[in-house]
Design a protein around this motif. Sequence first.
Motif, PDB file in Angstrom:
ATOM      1  N   GLY A   1      78.427 -10.839   2.795  1.00  0.00           N
ATOM      2  CA  GLY A   1      78.693 -10.803   1.364  1.00  0.00           C
ATOM      3  C   GLY A   1      80.174 -10.826   1.078  1.00  0.00           C
ATOM      4  N   LEU A   2      80.897  -9.812   1.591  1.00  0.00           N
ATOM      5  CA  LEU A   2      82.333  -9.747   1.317  1.00  0.00           C
ATOM      6  C   LEU A   2      83.162 -10.501   2.344  1.00  0.00           C
ATOM      7  CD1 LEU A   2      82.707  -6.052   0.140  1.00  0.00           C
ATOM      8  CD2 LEU A   2      82.727  -8.121  -1.242  1.00  0.00           C
ATOM      9  N   ARG A   3      82.520 -10.993   3.386  1.00  0.00           N
ATOM     10  CA  ARG A   3      83.269 -11.718   4.419  1.00  0.00           C
ATOM     11  C   ARG A   3      83.980 -12.933   3.842  1.00  0.00           C
ATOM     12  NH1 ARG A   3      79.228 -13.142   8.162  1.00  0.00           N
ATOM     13  NH2 ARG A   3      79.166 -10.937   8.692  1.00  0.00           N
ATOM     14  N   MET A   4      83.309 -13.652   2.960  1.00  0.00           N
ATOM     15  CA  MET A   4      83.936 -14.834   2.366  1.00  0.00           C
ATOM     16  C   MET A   4      85.091 -14.441   1.449  1.00  0.00           C
ATOM     17  SD  MET A   4      84.468 -17.975   2.128  1.00  0.00           S
ATOM     18  CE  MET A   4      83.206 -18.445   3.306  1.00  0.00           C
ATOM     19  N   ALA A   5      84.953 -13.307   0.757  1.00  0.00           N
ATOM     20  CA  ALA A   5      86.067 -12.822  -0.059  1.00  0.00           C
ATOM     21  C   ALA A   5      87.290 -12.575   0.817  1.00  0.00           C
ATOM     22  CB  ALA A   5      85.674 -11.539  -0.786  1.00  0.00           C
ATOM     23  N   LEU A   6      87.071 -12.006   2.005  1.00  0.00           N
ATOM     24  CA  LEU A   6      88.174 -11.749   2.919  1.00  0.00           C
ATOM     25  C   LEU A   6      88.806 -13.055   3.402  1.00  0.00           C
ATOM     26  CD1 LEU A   6      89.793  -9.649   4.508  1.00  0.00           C
ATOM     27  CD2 LEU A   6      88.113  -9.874   6.355  1.00  0.00           C
ATOM     28  N   VAL A   7      87.971 -14.046   3.716  1.00  0.00           N
ATOM     29  CA  VAL A   7      88.488 -15.342   4.164  1.00  0.00           C
ATOM     30  C   VAL A   7      89.335 -15.985   3.068  1.00  0.00           C
ATOM     31  CG1 VAL A   7      87.847 -17.703   4.808  1.00  0.00           C
ATOM     32  CG2 VAL A   7      86.646 -15.764   5.825  1.00  0.00           C
ATOM     33  N   VAL A   8      88.836 -15.967   1.826  1.00  0.00           N
ATOM     34  CA  VAL A   8      89.590 -16.535   0.709  1.00  0.00           C
ATOM     35  C   VAL A   8      90.929 -15.826   0.553  1.00  0.00           C
ATOM     36  CG1 VAL A   8      89.650 -16.771  -1.810  1.00  0.00           C
ATOM     37  CG2 VAL A   8      87.583 -17.402  -0.540  1.00  0.00           C
ATOM     38  N   GLY A   9      90.918 -14.495   0.588  1.00  0.00           N
ATOM     39  CA  GLY A   9      92.153 -13.739   0.444  1.00  0.00           C
ATOM     40  C   GLY A   9      93.137 -14.028   1.557  1.00  0.00           C
ATOM     41  N   MET A  10      92.663 -14.084   2.805  1.00  0.00           N
ATOM     42  CA  MET A  10      93.537 -14.335   3.950  1.00  0.00           C
ATOM     43  C   MET A  10      94.157 -15.727   3.894  1.00  0.00           C
ATOM     44  SD  MET A  10      91.215 -12.658   6.990  1.00  0.00           S
ATOM     45  CE  MET A  10      92.091 -13.573   8.257  1.00  0.00           C
ATOM     46  N   VAL A  11      93.346 -16.736   3.592  1.00  0.00           N
ATOM     47  CA  VAL A  11      93.850 -18.114   3.575  1.00  0.00           C
ATOM     48  C   VAL A  11      94.883 -18.299   2.470  1.00  0.00           C
ATOM     49  CG1 VAL A  11      93.220 -20.525   3.154  1.00  0.00           C
ATOM     50  CG2 VAL A  11      91.814 -19.113   4.660  1.00  0.00           C
ATOM     51  N   LEU A  12      94.577 -17.788   1.268  1.00  0.00           N
ATOM     52  CA  LEU A  12      95.537 -17.926   0.173  1.00  0.00           C
ATOM     53  C   LEU A  12      96.839 -17.193   0.481  1.00  0.00           C
ATOM     54  CD1 LEU A  12      93.248 -17.552  -2.978  1.00  0.00           C
ATOM     55  CD2 LEU A  12      94.356 -19.634  -2.144  1.00  0.00           C
ATOM     56  N   ALA A  13      96.730 -15.990   1.049  1.00  0.00           N
ATOM     57  CA  ALA A  13      97.926 -15.214   1.379  1.00  0.00           C
ATOM     58  C   ALA A  13      98.777 -15.940   2.418  1.00  0.00           C
ATOM     59  CB  ALA A  13      97.526 -13.833   1.889  1.00  0.00           C
ATOM     60  N   LEU A  14      98.149 -16.420   3.482  1.00  0.00           N
ATOM     61  CA  LEU A  14      98.882 -17.079   4.559  1.00  0.00           C
ATOM     62  C   LEU A  14      99.515 -18.385   4.098  1.00  0.00           C
ATOM     63  CD1 LEU A  14      99.701 -17.292   7.551  1.00  0.00           C
ATOM     64  CD2 LEU A  14      97.496 -18.430   7.969  1.00  0.00           C
ATOM     65  N   PHE A  15      98.708 -19.245   3.463  1.00  0.00           N
ATOM     66  CA  PHE A  15      99.193 -20.578   3.124  1.00  0.00           C
ATOM     67  C   PHE A  15     100.158 -20.577   1.943  1.00  0.00           C
ATOM     68  CE2 PHE A  15      96.001 -21.791   6.055  1.00  0.00           C
ATOM     69  CZ  PHE A  15      96.347 -23.052   6.511  1.00  0.00           C
ATOM     70  N   SER A  16     100.154 -19.495   1.147  1.00  0.00           N
ATOM     71  CA  SER A  16     101.156 -19.411   0.085  1.00  0.00           C
ATOM     72  C   SER A  16     102.559 -19.292   0.674  1.00  0.00           C
ATOM     73  CB  SER A  16     100.868 -18.213  -0.825  1.00  0.00           C
ATOM     74  OG  SER A  16     101.106 -16.984  -0.154  1.00  0.00           O
ATOM     75  N   GLN A  17     102.638 -18.884   1.945  1.00  0.00           N
ATOM     76  CA  GLN A  17     103.942 -18.696   2.579  1.00  0.00           C
ATOM     77  C   GLN A  17     104.303 -19.797   3.574  1.00  0.00           C
ATOM     78  OE1 GLN A  17     105.724 -16.102   1.297  1.00  0.00           O
ATOM     79  NE2 GLN A  17     103.894 -15.996   0.020  1.00  0.00           N
ATOM     80  N   ILE A  18     103.316 -20.453   4.165  1.00  0.00           N
ATOM     81  CA  ILE A  18     103.616 -21.444   5.210  1.00  0.00           C
ATOM     82  C   ILE A  18     103.578 -22.876   4.682  1.00  0.00           C
ATOM     83  CG2 ILE A  18     102.788 -19.907   7.026  1.00  0.00           C
ATOM     84  CD1 ILE A  18     100.270 -21.638   7.241  1.00  0.00           C
ATOM     85  N   THR A  19     103.619 -23.020   3.373  1.00  0.00           N
ATOM     86  CA  THR A  19     103.701 -24.362   2.777  1.00  0.00           C
ATOM     87  C   THR A  19     105.134 -24.703   2.366  1.00  0.00           C
ATOM     88  OG1 THR A  19     102.946 -23.337   0.712  1.00  0.00           O
ATOM     89  CG2 THR A  19     101.316 -24.546   2.002  1.00  0.00           C
TER      90      THR A  19
END
Length: 461
Positions: free
Chosen positions: A260-278
């Motif tokens: 259930g919340l696993r996808m929320a965690l994936v969304v949060g992690m990807v947005l956090a990481l890629f907001s900095q490595i772009t």
Amino acid sequence: MSEINKNDALQASKEPHSLAFVIRVSVVAALGGLLFGYDTAVIAGVVGFLQQKFELSSTMVGWAASSAIWGCVLGAMIAGYMSDRFGRKKVLIVTAILFFISALGAAIPNNLTEFVIARFIGGVGVGAASMLSPLYISEIAPSHIRGRLVSLYQLAIVIGINVIYFVNLKIAGSGNEAWNVDMGWRYMLGSEMIPSVLFLVLLFIVPESPRWLIKKGRKEEANDILTKVNGKQKAGELMTEIETALAQESGTIGDIFGKGLRMALVVGMVLALFSQITGINAIIYYAPEIFKSIGFGAESAFMQTVTIGIINTLFTFVAIWLIDKLGRRTLLIYGIGGMILSLIGVIICFQFDVTGPWLLIFILGFIACFASSLGPIPWVLISEIFPTKTRGVAMSFCTLILWVGVIFITQFTPVLLESYGGAFTFGVFLINSVILFVFVRMKVPETKQRTLEEIEHSWTK
């Protein structure tokens, strides 16, 4: 759903003082973002002079610039646990103290080691504030304006960046090259003591997060705050929603990895990481050095950096204006698309030695697209998508991932620029932007004008 939103707006219109109260509190919390931007961007003016002062290699330049970021990782790791145990407000007060200690210590070092230690201490404060400020705002803001209020945090970041760019320019112009190498960079770093004291003083006039108070059983205090923000009737409804949500949550870290919340965690992690490595931090941290590398003089390079800060600030207002109208996902799609086009232009300029203002134009285009989308929206989303009991820990986890991305960019950008050139370096950022664009189209949900409890239920139902 539409009826709920209409009721929210109607209630807000009946409670003019509640709006003033929540804006005032949100602005104070957002000052953590101003110090975040101030602290991280000050290195752009310092690093060139620091390199000459301590005779650093490109690798050690990256270490000097990224030393604060390692502190950010630690701050992000512990802030969630500490804020869940002691409260959002108390830990924010600690971050303000750390900012002050770091600013003083970084201004008076006699060697690189002393500088790194002082910057690391400030980084702990930055990492903690980067998680706690948007978390605090999201937990106190009404749903119909939550996106705008959390976006104040990103606005504060870019204002902090802008302010320190002007401060760096003013200080750098106060003496010659030799004076800047010996003393100028010390004044740049020490200037952060002023906003640190302001943040510390103002934190004593804001309340604790109402959701945290309910979690700790302090319901009367929470009800008073919710009433100030939402009005008496809506406060009662929110109290019931929050209590129900808390009763259904186990509150363990395993919850955020569960079904259930696993996808929320994936969304949060990807947005956090890629907001900095772009690419944003490569520009924010090393803009003067990038412009110097293509022929700009030192003073002109500082002026171009100020221009970047102004564009960053202006287009953050665009995000604040549109985030609760168009929605988070739509802004992300358009913004990242614009970043991709701008990065292609930057790569062409480096690859074919295009002269004139074109490189600056494409970099400003990238900054504008980032500021109106990928700058504020990840902070908004990761403050919205997790349950109340685990929100602090979950946001710490995502923010930790964000700072790991910052470390890689800060540490390796000078090495990549020196070894492979600008075209290759920005090519890496282009690939990351394309990956993020695809992910947003496929996986990121829309959360505008939904209560935190409604968003939580959408993951777990």
